[in-house]
Scaffold this motif. Sequence first.
Motif, PDB file in Angstrom:
ATOM      1  N   HIS A 285      -1.428  11.229   0.585  1.00  0.00           N
ATOM      2  CA  HIS A 285      -1.722  11.623  -0.343  1.00  0.00           C
ATOM      3  C   HIS A 285      -2.334  10.124  -0.636  1.00  0.00           C
ATOM      4  O   HIS A 285      -1.244   9.020  -1.184  1.00  0.00           O
ATOM      5  N   LEU A 286      -4.123   9.389  -0.524  1.00  0.00           N
ATOM      6  CA  LEU A 286      -3.900   8.555  -1.019  1.00  0.00           C
ATOM      7  C   LEU A 286      -4.872   9.028  -2.523  1.00  0.00           C
ATOM      8  O   LEU A 286      -5.392   9.633  -3.239  1.00  0.00           O
ATOM      9  N   GLU A 287      -4.538   7.819  -3.307  1.00  0.00           N
ATOM     10  CA  GLU A 287      -4.464   7.739  -4.543  1.00  0.00           C
ATOM     11  C   GLU A 287      -5.937   6.497  -5.312  1.00  0.00           C
ATOM     12  O   GLU A 287      -5.535   5.700  -4.264  1.00  0.00           O
ATOM     13  N   GLY A 288      -6.184   6.802  -5.922  1.00  0.00           N
ATOM     14  CA  GLY A 288      -7.365   5.764  -6.803  1.00  0.00           C
ATOM     15  C   GLY A 288      -8.535   5.457  -5.821  1.00  0.00           C
ATOM     16  O   GLY A 288      -8.816   4.376  -5.637  1.00  0.00           O
ATOM     17  N   HIS A 289      -8.943   6.242  -4.957  1.00  0.00           N
ATOM     18  CA  HIS A 289      -9.467   5.633  -4.062  1.00  0.00           C
ATOM     19  C   HIS A 289     -11.413   7.086  -4.999  1.00  0.00           C
ATOM     20  O   HIS A 289     -11.048   8.024  -5.414  1.00  0.00           O
ATOM     21  N   HIS A 290     -12.907   6.419  -4.289  1.00  0.00           N
ATOM     22  CA  HIS A 290     -13.754   6.958  -4.728  1.00  0.00           C
ATOM     23  C   HIS A 290     -13.982   8.417  -4.261  1.00  0.00           C
ATOM     24  O   HIS A 290     -14.233   9.466  -4.606  1.00  0.00           O
TER      25      HIS A 290
ATOM     26  N   PHE B 247       0.990  -1.193   0.173  1.00  0.00           N
ATOM     27  CA  PHE B 247       0.180  -0.111   0.271  1.00  0.00           C
ATOM     28  C   PHE B 247       0.494   1.262  -0.279  1.00  0.00           C
ATOM     29  O   PHE B 247       0.114   2.009  -0.004  1.00  0.00           O
ATOM     30  N   VAL B 248       1.937   1.677   0.338  1.00  0.00           N
ATOM     31  CA  VAL B 248       3.027   2.371   0.261  1.00  0.00           C
ATOM     32  C   VAL B 248       3.670   2.508  -1.357  1.00  0.00           C
ATOM     33  O   VAL B 248       4.612   1.989  -1.597  1.00  0.00           O
ATOM     34  N   LYS B 249       3.111   3.446  -1.886  1.00  0.00           N
ATOM     35  CA  LYS B 249       3.579   3.147  -3.155  1.00  0.00           C
ATOM     36  C   LYS B 249       4.449   4.510  -3.232  1.00  0.00           C
ATOM     37  O   LYS B 249       5.393   4.362  -4.170  1.00  0.00           O
ATOM     38  N   ASP B 250       4.801   6.068  -2.564  1.00  0.00           N
ATOM     39  CA  ASP B 250       5.916   5.824  -2.513  1.00  0.00           C
ATOM     40  C   ASP B 250       6.423   6.904  -1.630  1.00  0.00           C
ATOM     41  O   ASP B 250       5.304   7.158  -0.629  1.00  0.00           O
ATOM     42  N   LEU B 251       7.877   7.382  -1.083  1.00  0.00           N
ATOM     43  CA  LEU B 251       7.735   7.808   0.238  1.00  0.00           C
ATOM     44  C   LEU B 251       8.947   8.796   0.142  1.00  0.00           C
ATOM     45  O   LEU B 251      10.141   8.592  -0.547  1.00  0.00           O
TER      46      LEU B 251
ATOM     47  N   THR C 180      -5.424   1.996  -2.120  1.00  0.00           N
ATOM     48  CA  THR C 180      -5.430   0.822  -1.299  1.00  0.00           C
ATOM     49  C   THR C 180      -5.596  -0.479  -2.596  1.00  0.00           C
ATOM     50  O   THR C 180      -5.166  -0.260  -4.271  1.00  0.00           O
ATOM     51  N   SER C 181      -6.773  -2.052  -2.109  1.00  0.00           N
ATOM     52  CA  SER C 181      -6.760  -2.476  -3.506  1.00  0.00           C
ATOM     53  C   SER C 181      -7.301  -2.438  -4.311  1.00  0.00           C
ATOM     54  O   SER C 181      -7.377  -2.859  -5.414  1.00  0.00           O
ATOM     55  N   THR C 182      -8.679  -1.460  -3.912  1.00  0.00           N
ATOM     56  CA  THR C 182      -9.759  -1.314  -4.487  1.00  0.00           C
ATOM     57  C   THR C 182     -10.231   0.492  -4.896  1.00  0.00           C
ATOM     58  O   THR C 182      -9.536   1.040  -4.025  1.00  0.00           O
ATOM     59  N   PHE C 183     -10.598   0.489  -5.836  1.00  0.00           N
ATOM     60  CA  PHE C 183     -11.317   1.902  -5.901  1.00  0.00           C
ATOM     61  C   PHE C 183     -12.823   2.296  -4.770  1.00  0.00           C
ATOM     62  O   PHE C 183     -12.698   3.237  -4.550  1.00  0.00           O
ATOM     63  N   TRP C 184     -13.395   0.801  -4.280  1.00  0.00           N
ATOM     64  CA  TRP C 184     -14.837   1.202  -3.249  1.00  0.00           C
ATOM     65  C   TRP C 184     -13.819   0.504  -2.461  1.00  0.00           C
ATOM     66  O   TRP C 184     -14.883   0.508  -0.888  1.00  0.00           O
ATOM     67  N   CYS C 185     -12.786   1.074  -1.169  1.00  0.00           N
ATOM     68  CA  CYS C 185     -12.527  -0.265   0.063  1.00  0.00           C
ATOM     69  C   CYS C 185     -13.352   0.794   1.169  1.00  0.00           C
ATOM     70  O   CYS C 185     -13.674   2.331   0.634  1.00  0.00           O
ATOM     71  N   SER C 186     -14.134   1.028   1.932  1.00  0.00           N
ATOM     72  CA  SER C 186     -14.321   1.807   2.773  1.00  0.00           C
ATOM     73  C   SER C 186     -13.693   2.932   2.947  1.00  0.00           C
ATOM     74  O   SER C 186     -12.710   2.571   4.119  1.00  0.00           O
ATOM     75  N   PRO C 187     -14.952   3.741   3.368  1.00  0.00           N
ATOM     76  CA  PRO C 187     -14.103   4.776   3.850  1.00  0.00           C
ATOM     77  C   PRO C 187     -14.203   4.800   5.038  1.00  0.00           C
ATOM     78  O   PRO C 187     -12.425   5.821   5.548  1.00  0.00           O
ATOM     79  N   ASN C 188     -14.544   4.265   5.577  1.00  0.00           N
ATOM     80  CA  ASN C 188     -13.808   4.393   7.728  1.00  0.00           C
ATOM     81  C   ASN C 188     -12.882   3.188   8.070  1.00  0.00           C
ATOM     82  O   ASN C 188     -12.400   3.879   8.885  1.00  0.00           O
ATOM     83  N   PHE C 189     -12.871   1.987   7.233  1.00  0.00           N
ATOM     84  CA  PHE C 189     -11.692   1.928   7.899  1.00  0.00           C
ATOM     85  C   PHE C 189     -10.219   2.224   7.067  1.00  0.00           C
ATOM     86  O   PHE C 189      -8.847   1.903   7.483  1.00  0.00           O
TER      87      PHE C 189
ATOM     88  N   ALA D 202      -0.828  -3.568 -12.220  1.00  0.00           N
ATOM     89  CA  ALA D 202      -0.665  -3.362 -13.718  1.00  0.00           C
ATOM     90  C   ALA D 202      -1.156  -3.088 -14.779  1.00  0.00           C
ATOM     91  O   ALA D 202      -0.853  -2.648 -15.648  1.00  0.00           O
ATOM     92  N   ARG D 203      -2.414  -2.184 -14.189  1.00  0.00           N
ATOM     93  CA  ARG D 203      -3.189  -1.717 -15.437  1.00  0.00           C
ATOM     94  C   ARG D 203      -2.849   0.236 -15.529  1.00  0.00           C
ATOM     95  O   ARG D 203      -3.067  -0.151 -16.406  1.00  0.00           O
ATOM     96  N   GLU D 204      -2.213   0.326 -14.711  1.00  0.00           N
ATOM     97  CA  GLU D 204      -1.891   1.419 -14.418  1.00  0.00           C
ATOM     98  C   GLU D 204      -0.631   2.502 -15.530  1.00  0.00           C
ATOM     99  O   GLU D 204       0.389   1.663 -15.869  1.00  0.00           O
ATOM    100  N   PRO D 205      -0.572   2.633 -16.337  1.00  0.00           N
ATOM    101  CA  PRO D 205       0.411   3.629 -16.848  1.00  0.00           C
ATOM    102  C   PRO D 205       1.861   3.381 -16.319  1.00  0.00           C
ATOM    103  O   PRO D 205       1.608   4.845 -15.282  1.00  0.00           O
ATOM    104  N   PRO D 206       3.007   3.674 -16.566  1.00  0.00           N
ATOM    105  CA  PRO D 206       3.887   3.688 -15.895  1.00  0.00           C
ATOM    106  C   PRO D 206       3.696   5.020 -16.413  1.00  0.00           C
ATOM    107  O   PRO D 206       3.318   6.500 -16.817  1.00  0.00           O
ATOM    108  N   SER D 207       4.727   5.901 -14.932  1.00  0.00           N
ATOM    109  CA  SER D 207       4.624   7.296 -13.976  1.00  0.00           C
ATOM    110  C   SER D 207       6.360   7.847 -15.283  1.00  0.00           C
ATOM    111  O   SER D 207       6.664   7.241 -15.267  1.00  0.00           O
TER     112      SER D 207
END
Length: 253
Positions: free
Chosen positions: A85-90, A34-38, A52-61, A248-253
């Motif tokens: 900075h949280l990425e890719g969450h709804h 879950f740590v993408k960059d530091l 997070t693993s999915t776009f729809w992870c529960s906001p409270n968790f 794997a689906r994300e384009p390289p930055s």
Amino acid sequence: MTQDAQLELKQSVLRALSTVTDPELDEPITDLGFVKDLSVSEEGEVSLDLVTSTFWCSPNFVYLMLEEARDVVCRIPGIKGVRVHLEGHHDSNRINGGINSGQSFSECYASEANGDLDELNRMIRTRALRSRLHSMAAAMARSGVPPADLLGVSRSDIAAEGDSFLVTARGTAHRISDPADVQRVARYLSFLDGLRRPADGPLVIWDLDGTRPPGEELTSMLTLARASQSNFSLNAELCRALLSARLAREPPS
């Protein structure tokens, strides 16, 4: 700050983040990916990018996890500030704004939240305790300490010796040396120590208040704990697979 000092501080941040677990999985966010960059600036400012693993992870968790990540990093000597900075969450923008402004979950989600996260956090931590208890008891049994004998063991009866643990039960010493079992015991002890239980207190507890399970019910209670442990393990594997596919689906930055 020198580059060596920055590197050392970054390693300290990673070690701190390794103590933060996903509330639903009871596994470190560093192990889950879950740590993408530091990064750590010369001034001691930390920039932490998480996914997070999915776009729809529960906001409270997610909020629980990010709050803890922010707080453990802030406590490190030499750290002057943390930007999460949280990425890719709804609801990334809302969560990022709340976390970085120091809001509680109920403040950030004032119109939707039914109270704060204390009760939810307690429920999750109780489930994690029982999951780790089952894993620890299984490791002990493989080293010759049956569950019934664990009720007579205190926290101070377990000592770390190099890469192993030495456990004294009923006057007999047992060594736990298998690396996987050592890790299982260490994770349970870490949780126990986090509750600040007394060293001479019981090793086996069933809840966050330190309740000791009755001897005649221990076997059935460990069976219940096994269900929690299995649930955590299956969910963790699923989340790893989902995150791997997502990245794997994300384009390289």
